[in-house]
Design an enzyme around this catalytic site. Sequence first.
Site, PDB file in Angstrom:
ATOM      1  N   GLY A 103       6.410  20.306 -29.060  1.00 19.23           N
ATOM      2  CA  GLY A 103       5.315  21.341 -29.299  1.00 19.23           C
ATOM      3  C   GLY A 103       3.581  20.424 -29.052  1.00 19.23           C
TER       4      GLY A 103
ATOM      5  N   GLU B 170      13.530  22.203 -28.259  1.00 21.02           N
ATOM      6  CA  GLU B 170      13.333  23.774 -28.769  1.00 21.02           C
ATOM      7  C   GLU B 170      15.033  24.914 -28.239  1.00 21.02           C
ATOM      8  OE1 GLU B 170      10.514  22.694 -27.291  1.00 21.02           O
ATOM      9  OE2 GLU B 170       9.132  23.214 -28.329  1.00 21.02           O
TER      10      GLU B 170
ATOM     11  N   GLU C 136       3.048  21.370 -25.717  1.00 21.77           N
ATOM     12  CA  GLU C 136       1.726  22.777 -26.049  1.00 21.77           C
ATOM     13  C   GLU C 136       1.077  22.052 -26.365  1.00 21.77           C
ATOM     14  OE1 GLU C 136       4.849  24.772 -29.125  1.00 21.77           O
ATOM     15  OE2 GLU C 136       5.014  26.061 -27.545  1.00 21.77           O
TER      16      GLU C 136
HETATM   17  C1  1HE Z   1      10.584  13.204 -35.952  1.00 21.08           C
HETATM   18  C2  1HE Z   1      10.466  14.117 -34.709  1.00 21.08           C
HETATM   19  C3  1HE Z   1       9.878  15.140 -35.247  1.00 21.08           C
HETATM   20  C4  1HE Z   1      10.487  12.011 -34.516  1.00 21.08           C
HETATM   21  N1  1HE Z   1      10.138  15.980 -36.700  1.00 21.08           N
HETATM   22  N2  1HE Z   1      10.531  14.083 -37.238  1.00 21.08           N
HETATM   23  N3  1HE Z   1      11.157  17.758 -31.032  1.00 21.08           N
HETATM   24  C5  1HE Z   1      12.184  17.645 -31.031  1.00 21.08           C
HETATM   25  O1  1HE Z   1      13.534  18.641 -31.254  1.00 21.08           O
HETATM   26  C6  1HE Z   1      11.929  16.403 -30.639  1.00 21.08           C
HETATM   27  C7  1HE Z   1      12.218  15.427 -31.850  1.00 21.08           C
HETATM   28  N4  1HE Z   1      12.451  13.932 -31.386  1.00 21.08           N
HETATM   29  C8  1HE Z   1      12.994  13.170 -30.243  1.00 21.08           C
HETATM   30  O2  1HE Z   1      13.531  13.468 -29.459  1.00 21.08           O
HETATM   31  C9  1HE Z   1      12.739  11.575 -30.618  1.00 21.08           C
HETATM   32  O3  1HE Z   1      12.235  11.021 -32.144  1.00 21.08           O
HETATM   33  C10 1HE Z   1      11.988  10.745 -29.447  1.00 21.08           C
HETATM   34  C11 1HE Z   1      12.250  10.765 -28.123  1.00 21.08           C
HETATM   35  C12 1HE Z   1      10.685  11.975 -29.657  1.00 21.08           C
HETATM   36  C13 1HE Z   1      11.372   9.500 -29.956  1.00 21.08           C
HETATM   37  O4  1HE Z   1      12.850   8.877 -29.191  1.00 21.08           O
HETATM   38  P1  1HE Z   1      12.469   7.404 -31.254  1.00 21.08           P
HETATM   39  O5  1HE Z   1      13.880   6.607 -30.173  1.00 21.08           O
HETATM   40  O6  1HE Z   1      11.650   6.163 -30.002  1.00 21.08           O
HETATM   41  O7  1HE Z   1      11.677   7.875 -32.092  1.00 21.08           O
HETATM   42  P2  1HE Z   1      12.986   8.259 -33.490  1.00 21.08           P
HETATM   43  O8  1HE Z   1      14.208   7.034 -33.797  1.00 21.08           O
HETATM   44  O9  1HE Z   1      14.099   9.321 -32.777  1.00 21.08           O
HETATM   45  O10 1HE Z   1      12.642   8.995 -34.422  1.00 21.08           O
HETATM   46  C14 1HE Z   1      11.185   7.517 -35.379  1.00 21.08           C
HETATM   47  C15 1HE Z   1      10.872   8.693 -36.396  1.00 21.08           C
HETATM   48  O11 1HE Z   1      10.320   9.469 -35.942  1.00 21.08           O
HETATM   49  C16 1HE Z   1      12.294   9.390 -37.210  1.00 21.08           C
HETATM   50  O12 1HE Z   1      12.358   9.361 -38.345  1.00 21.08           O
HETATM   51  P3  1HE Z   1      12.747   8.482 -39.067  1.00 21.08           P
HETATM   52  O13 1HE Z   1      12.176   8.476 -41.066  1.00 21.08           O
HETATM   53  O14 1HE Z   1      14.123   8.728 -40.001  1.00 21.08           O
HETATM   54  O15 1HE Z   1      12.207   6.671 -39.048  1.00 21.08           O
HETATM   55  C17 1HE Z   1      12.783  10.926 -36.860  1.00 21.08           C
HETATM   56  O16 1HE Z   1      13.347  11.681 -37.816  1.00 21.08           O
HETATM   57  C18 1HE Z   1      10.838  10.566 -36.754  1.00 21.08           C
HETATM   58  N5  1HE Z   1      11.012  11.891 -35.525  1.00 21.08           N
HETATM   59  N6  1HE Z   1      10.710  12.981 -34.123  1.00 21.08           N
HETATM   60  C19 1HE Z   1      10.238  14.732 -37.476  1.00 21.08           C
HETATM   61  N7  1HE Z   1      10.144  16.085 -33.740  1.00 21.08           N
HETATM   62  C20 1HE Z   1       5.183  25.517 -33.100  1.00 21.08           C
HETATM   63  S1  1HE Z   1       6.403  25.237 -32.425  1.00 21.08           S
HETATM   64  C21 1HE Z   1       7.143  23.973 -31.814  1.00 21.08           C
HETATM   65  C22 1HE Z   1       8.871  23.549 -31.246  1.00 21.08           C
HETATM   66  C23 1HE Z   1       8.574  22.249 -31.153  1.00 21.08           C
HETATM   67  O17 1HE Z   1       8.144  20.926 -30.946  1.00 21.08           O
HETATM   68  S2  1HE Z   1      10.239  21.529 -31.710  1.00 21.08           S
HETATM   69  C24 1HE Z   1      10.220  20.073 -30.875  1.00 21.08           C
HETATM   70  C25 1HE Z   1      10.607  18.808 -32.353  1.00 21.08           C
END
Ligand code: 1HE
Length: 258
Positions: free
Chosen positions: A108, A131, A111
Amino acid sequence: MKFKSLRFSRQGAVGVLLLNRPAKRNALSDAMVAELDALFGALPNGVKAVVLHGAGAHFCAGLDLSELSERSAAQGVAHSRGWHRVFDGIQFGRVPVVAVLHGAVVGGGLELASCAHVRVAEKSAFYAFPEGQRGIFLGGGGSVRVPRLIGAHRVADMMFTGRVLSAAQGQAAGISTYVVGAGKGLARGIELARKIATNAPATNFALMHALPRIAELGQDAGLLMESLVAGIAQSEPVAKQRMKDFLEKRGAKVRRQP
Ligand code: 1HE
C-alpha cells in the site's frame, strides 16, 4: 490541523506532509487513511502543492497487517473501496503532490506513492508488492495506477516472484522521475513543489485532472479534449501575461539544466 499519525506543516505555498508512525514503519492503519482523507479534503487555502514523505528509515510499509482481521469478502471489497476513495482524493485532489521516497515503499505504500504527481526517490528506496507472497491482492489502486507507470508485466513479475526493485531499477522502470542521494529527497521535493506552486492554476489543474484522462482516451477524443483544455488554459489572464512577458524579454528562457 492536529493528527495522530501525520504531521502537516507549511513552507509558504508548499504543504509538507509527514507520515509519522515510524515505529510501525508508517504502515497505513485505518485511522491513518482517515487522517489522509481529512487532510486532503480540507487543505488550507494558500497551499498550492504538497510534499509527502515518511518519518524514520522507510517511506511506508503498506497496509497495517495487524488490522487485517477476519473480513468477509464483502467487507474486503468495502475496505478496498475506502482506500480507492481516499487515494482518488489525493490523485484528483486540489493540489499536485510530490512524493519523496526512501527505504521501503511497499504494498500500500507503493500504491500511495503512485497517487502522487511527481516522485523523487532517495537511493535507499526499494519497491515491492509483498501481497503476492502474503496470499492477497492489491487493494489500494495498485493494479490500476502502478501498471500505468511501469506496465502490468512488471507488476505481475513483482507479485509472482517477490521481486524487489532498487531505486535505480524503479527509476528505469518509471516509478520515480528523480533519484537523489541519502537525505537529499525532502529538499529536492520542496524545491520541485515550490516551482509547481508558481505555475498558472489552470495548467496545474489540466496536468492533474485532464492529462491522465486524455492519456486514457483514443486519439480522436484525446485530441479534441486536448484542444478544449488548451483553449481554456490560454484564455486565462495569467497565461496572456506570461506570454507577453516572454515576448517583451521579461520571461525566463528555457536553459539546459546541470
Ligand atoms: C508493521 C508493518 C505492516 C512493519 N503492518 N506492522 N506490507 C508488508 O508486507 C511489509 C511488511 N513489513 C516489512 O517487510 C518490514 O517491516 C519493512 C521492510 C517495511 C521494515 O523492516 P524493518 O526491519 O525496518 O522493521 P520491522 O522490524 O520489520 O518492523 C518494525 C515494526 O513495525 C514491527 O512492529 P513491533 O511492534 O514488533 O516493533 C512490525 O511488526 C511493524 N510493521 N510493517 C503492521 N505492514 C489496500 S491493500 C494493501 C495491501 C498491502 O499493503 S500488503 C503489504 C503489507
